[in-house]
Structure formats: structure tokens, C-alpha cells
Design an enzyme around this catalytic site. Structure first.
Site, PDB file in Angstrom:
ATOM      1  N   TRP A 103     -37.628 -32.550-101.462  1.00  9.91           N
ATOM      2  CA  TRP A 103     -38.370 -33.049-102.629  1.00  9.91           C
ATOM      3  C   TRP A 103     -39.108 -31.922-103.320  1.00  9.91           C
ATOM      4  CZ3 TRP A 103     -36.521 -37.036-104.746  1.00  9.91           C
ATOM      5  CH2 TRP A 103     -35.987 -38.077-103.988  1.00  9.91           C
ATOM      6  N   ASP A 172     -47.353 -34.231-104.726  1.00 10.88           N
ATOM      7  CA  ASP A 172     -46.451 -35.370-104.665  1.00 10.88           C
ATOM      8  C   ASP A 172     -46.742 -36.067-103.336  1.00 10.88           C
ATOM      9  OD1 ASP A 172     -44.379 -37.163-104.420  1.00 10.88           O
ATOM     10  OD2 ASP A 172     -42.772 -35.672-104.465  1.00 10.88           O
ATOM     11  N   LYS A 196     -42.416 -46.577-101.777  1.00 10.77           N
ATOM     12  CA  LYS A 196     -42.394 -46.269-100.353  1.00 10.77           C
ATOM     13  C   LYS A 196     -43.485 -47.065 -99.621  1.00 10.77           C
ATOM     14  CE  LYS A 196     -39.296 -43.016-101.165  1.00 10.77           C
ATOM     15  NZ  LYS A 196     -39.540 -41.761-101.836  1.00 10.77           N
TER      16      LYS A 196
HETATM   17  C1  LIG Z   1     -38.803 -40.874-102.884  1.00 15.28           C
HETATM   18  C2  LIG Z   1     -39.490 -39.618-103.233  1.00 15.28           C
HETATM   19  C3  LIG Z   1     -39.435 -39.075-104.537  1.00 15.28           C
HETATM   20  C4  LIG Z   1     -38.620 -39.719-105.638  1.00 15.28           C
HETATM   21  O1  LIG Z   1     -39.247 -40.866-106.075  1.00 15.28           O
HETATM   22  P1  LIG Z   1     -38.696 -41.719-107.291  1.00 15.28           P
HETATM   23  O2  LIG Z   1     -39.844 -42.637-107.548  1.00 15.28           O
HETATM   24  O3  LIG Z   1     -37.457 -42.389-106.843  1.00 15.28           O
HETATM   25  O4  LIG Z   1     -38.469 -40.789-108.436  1.00 15.28           O
HETATM   26  C5  LIG Z   1     -40.134 -37.922-104.792  1.00 15.28           C
HETATM   27  N1  LIG Z   1     -40.842 -37.309-103.849  1.00 15.28           N
HETATM   28  C6  LIG Z   1     -40.917 -37.777-102.588  1.00 15.28           C
HETATM   29  C7  LIG Z   1     -41.732 -37.053-101.568  1.00 15.28           C
HETATM   30  C8  LIG Z   1     -40.237 -38.940-102.244  1.00 15.28           C
HETATM   31  O5  LIG Z   1     -40.310 -39.429-101.000  1.00 15.28           O
END
Ligand SMILES: *Cc1c(COP(=O)(O)O)cnc(C)c1O
Length: 361
Positions: A103, A172, A196
Site C-alpha cells: 500500500w 494511511d 475494513k
Molecule cells: C484497503 C487499503 C487501501 C485501499 O482502500 P480503498 O478504499 O479500496 O481505496 C489503501 N491502503 C490500505 C492500507 C488498505 O488496507
């Protein structure tokens, strides 16, 4: 509900059963309005109360200080990979990124399109099995922010201690969003996709320090500017009403449990159960991650050989334990234990793993 499976999927994720049931009950006729929430105006008083409670309760449960604005934005965490540098980067500043895995790499490649970006620590050298210590971060002059990924969903690593880098951080937090308290004073911005830990897909939640909004770039499209959303309280255009409503129900559920301290303890307990099975298996199950940096949300492990892994996954599926396949880019197995995954599911998986070893070991 007896046929509910244990969903260890990495996202979208399992949500609390009582939340699903409440949403079902309120769905067709929302609080006597004669229509559902997703049919009515996002300027109606019914929706307004959902929207504003979702904002205030999210800040309350996450312990967000008053000098942060909360934003509800579409495009998921992925759009934030671009929106952060578009807003923050100028010709005369630079941004540092920790490359901690899949990511982080995506965030880096988007940021490079919008400004001067460098990698302050490269995790590929240790095969992404740990996060950096502060002393390993190589920061340059003029660094506007350090971008981190608090939990790498695919690699299964997280920061045990939050970095203290001496420059404002942006993180993030998609895959450990609202699963533990954070040191807000070190951050200018925190974001995460909600699918998530918090809600169905369709949205990112962004927390941005109010006093940085003025300095942000103005020469980008309206939807891409944090300032526009802050000013209009995330009602600049039609928001993802259903996702926000579901998130409100989930956050009420989290508050009812006792908030972040309880959520964090539950996550530790669940993760400990599985790491213990792995570590006590004498190598039958193997987690390659440096113990200190092991994720509490995404527990990755391997078995001896892909054939055995396929057998494990197929028998787990037959036992209603689903979503355990590792990400397609790395293979292996991964048990994602997000906030709403019942502890009973983890105990069932632990028992299943021990039994699978007894038969196949
Ligand atoms: C799932 C995830 C993403 C992507 O998320 P989306 O909402 O599908 O764009 C980005 N960073 C991390 C750490 C993730 O687990």
C-alpha cells in the site's frame, strides 16, 4: 442467525450482526419518514441528523482533538494517495514516504506524479518484515510531511510505536482505522477507507488539522480540495449516504462496547490467540514477521508448501472459516481480524489450525 460464516476477509469486512439487523429493520421506512434514508434528500433533517452524529461520534470515539476537521470523501483510500500530494506539495517543498509494503508503494507512485517525493526508509531491503525505527528515517530539509502506512494489510506489519520524526506525519490508516489510540499531535492528516473496520465500502474518512487548510493548493478541481469539503461539512455534493449511516451504527456499537481502549484490547486478544497457535506449531505454521511489528489486524502465515496451503484453505472454507487466502500478490494465508470479527471466530480458527496440524503434521 446460525448460518453466519466467520469472515476473515481483508476487506470489505465483517460488520457487527446487530448493526446489520438494525439497518435491516430501519431500511424501508426510516424512522417513520415514509421512505428509506437512501431515497431522501441529503439536505433533509432526517439525513442531517445522521450526518452530524456520524461526524461528532467518530471524533469522539477516535479521541480526535478539536483542531481537526473530519471529512467524508468518496474514492476510498486510493483517491487519498493522489489527493494528499495534490493539496500539500509545492514546487519548493518535498515529501518523505516510508516504503513499508504494497500500500505504501501505491501511495508513493501516485505522489510522484504531483511533486518532489523521496523514500525515507526502504523496507524492501528486509523483505517488508518490519517497520523502521525513528533513527533509520532519512529525512531531508524542506520535508513538508512524512507519509506512513500504519498497518500494511497485505504484508501483515504495523507500527508498534508511532514514529516521532520531527516533521508532521500523514498516515494511511485504512486497515487499522479506529482500532487503537493515536498521538494526534504528530499528525497533520489521517485517512482511511472505511470498508475494513468501520462500514461498507464507498468512502474514506479524512481527519485534517484545521490550520493547514489555508496553505493547501487551490488550483485543482473542486472535489479534490480538502478546503472545499471542510467548509461545506462534507456536503459539497451528494455524500455516500448509506455508507455514512452504516458507519454511524458501527461507531455507536464501538462506543457501546467501551470505545477504543476496549476495541484495542479485543484486537490484542484475538491476534494473540492466532500468533500463539503459529508460534507453538514448531514451524508447521510460520509467520515471517518480526514479532514487534506483527499486525493485530492482518495475521499472515504460511504452511509448508502451496499444496498444503490449498488443502488448509479448502478445509477451512468447508468449516465456514472464509477469506483466509493471502493476497494474490504474496500468496500464503491471512486471517484478518477487524473490530467486528467475533472472538469466537478466532477461537474456532485456532482450534481448526491445531486439528489441521494434528492430522497433517
Ligand atoms: C484497503 C487499503 C487501501 C485501499 O482502500 P480503498 O478504499 O479500496 O481505496 C489503501 N491502503 C490500505 C492500507 C488498505 O488496507
Amino acid at each position: 442467525m446460525s448460518n453466519r460464516k466467520c469472515n476473515f476477509g481483508a476487506g470489505p469486512c465483517t460488520l457487527p450482526l446487530e448493526v446489520l439487523q438494525q439497518a435491516q429493520q430501519e431500511f424501508v421506512d426510516f424512522h417513520g419518514a415514509g421512505m428509506s434514508l437512501i431515497e431522501m434528500s441529503h439536505r433533509s433533517k432526517e439525513y442531517d441528523s445522521v450526518h452530524s452524529e456520524a461526524m461528532s461520534l467518530a471524533k469522539d470515539v477516535f479521541g480526535t482533538p478539536d483542531d481537526f476537521e473530519i471529512l467524508f470523501l468518496q474514492g476510498g483510500a486510493t483517491l487519498q494517495f493522489a489527493m494528499v500530494p495534490m493539496n500539500f506539495l509545492k514546487p519548493d517543498n518535498v515529501a518523505a514516504y516510508v516504503d513499508s509494503g504494497s500500500w505504501a508503494s501505491k501511495a508513493i507512485s501516485d505522489a510522484k506524479l504531483y511533486g518532489n517525493v523521496y523514500v525515507a526508509w526502504d523496507g524492501s531491503e528486509c523483505n517488508y518484515t518490519r517497520m523502521p525505527a525513528d533513527s533509520e528515517l532519512e529525512l531531508r530539509d524542506g520535508t513538508r510531511y512524512l507519509h506512513i502506512t500504519s498497518n500494511e494489510t497485505i504484508g501483515g506489519i504495523r507500527y508498534a510505536d508511532w514514529p516521532n520524526a520531527g516533521v508532521p506525519m500523514i498516515s494511511d490508516m485504512s486497515s487499522d482505522f479506529m482500532s487503537r489510540p493515536i498521538p494526534w499531535e504528530r499528525f497533520d492528516l489521517v485517512y482511511g477507507g472505511v470498508q475494513k473496520n468501520l462500514a461498507p465500502s464507498g468512502m474514506a474518512v479524512v481527519f485534517i488539522r484545521k490550520n493547514v487548510i489555508e496553505e493547501l493548493n487551490q488550483d485543482i478541481g473542486a472535489y479534490l480540495r480538502y478546503g472545499i469539503h471542510a467548509k461545506s461539512l462534507s456536503l459539497y455534493n451528494t455524500p455516500p449516504v448509506f455508507t455514512i449511516y452504516m458507519m454511524l451504527l458501527v461507531i455507536r456499537w464501538m462506543k457501546g462496547l467501551g470505545g477504543l481502549p476496549v476495541i484495542e484490547r479485543m484486537a490484542d486478544e484475538k491476534a494473540d490467540v492466532l500468533y500463539k497457535v503459529i508460534d507453538q506449531s514448531g514451524g508447521f505454521f510460520n509467520c515471517p514477521i518480526d514479532e514487534k511489528y506483527r499486525s493485530r489486524m492482518n495475521i499472515v502465515f504460511r504452511l509448508r508448501g502451496e499444496e498444503l496451503e490449498r488443502k488448509f484453505l479448502s478445509e477451512a472454507g468447508a468449516a465456514e472459516l472464509i477469506g483466509l487466502k493471502g493476497h494474490r500478490s504474496v500468496g500464503g494465508c491471512r486471517a484478518s481480524c477487524y473490530n467486528a470479527l467475533p472472538k469466537a471466530c478466532v477461537d474456532t480458527l485456532a482450534q481448526f489450525m491445531r486439528e489441521f496440524q494434528r492430522v497433517n503434521g
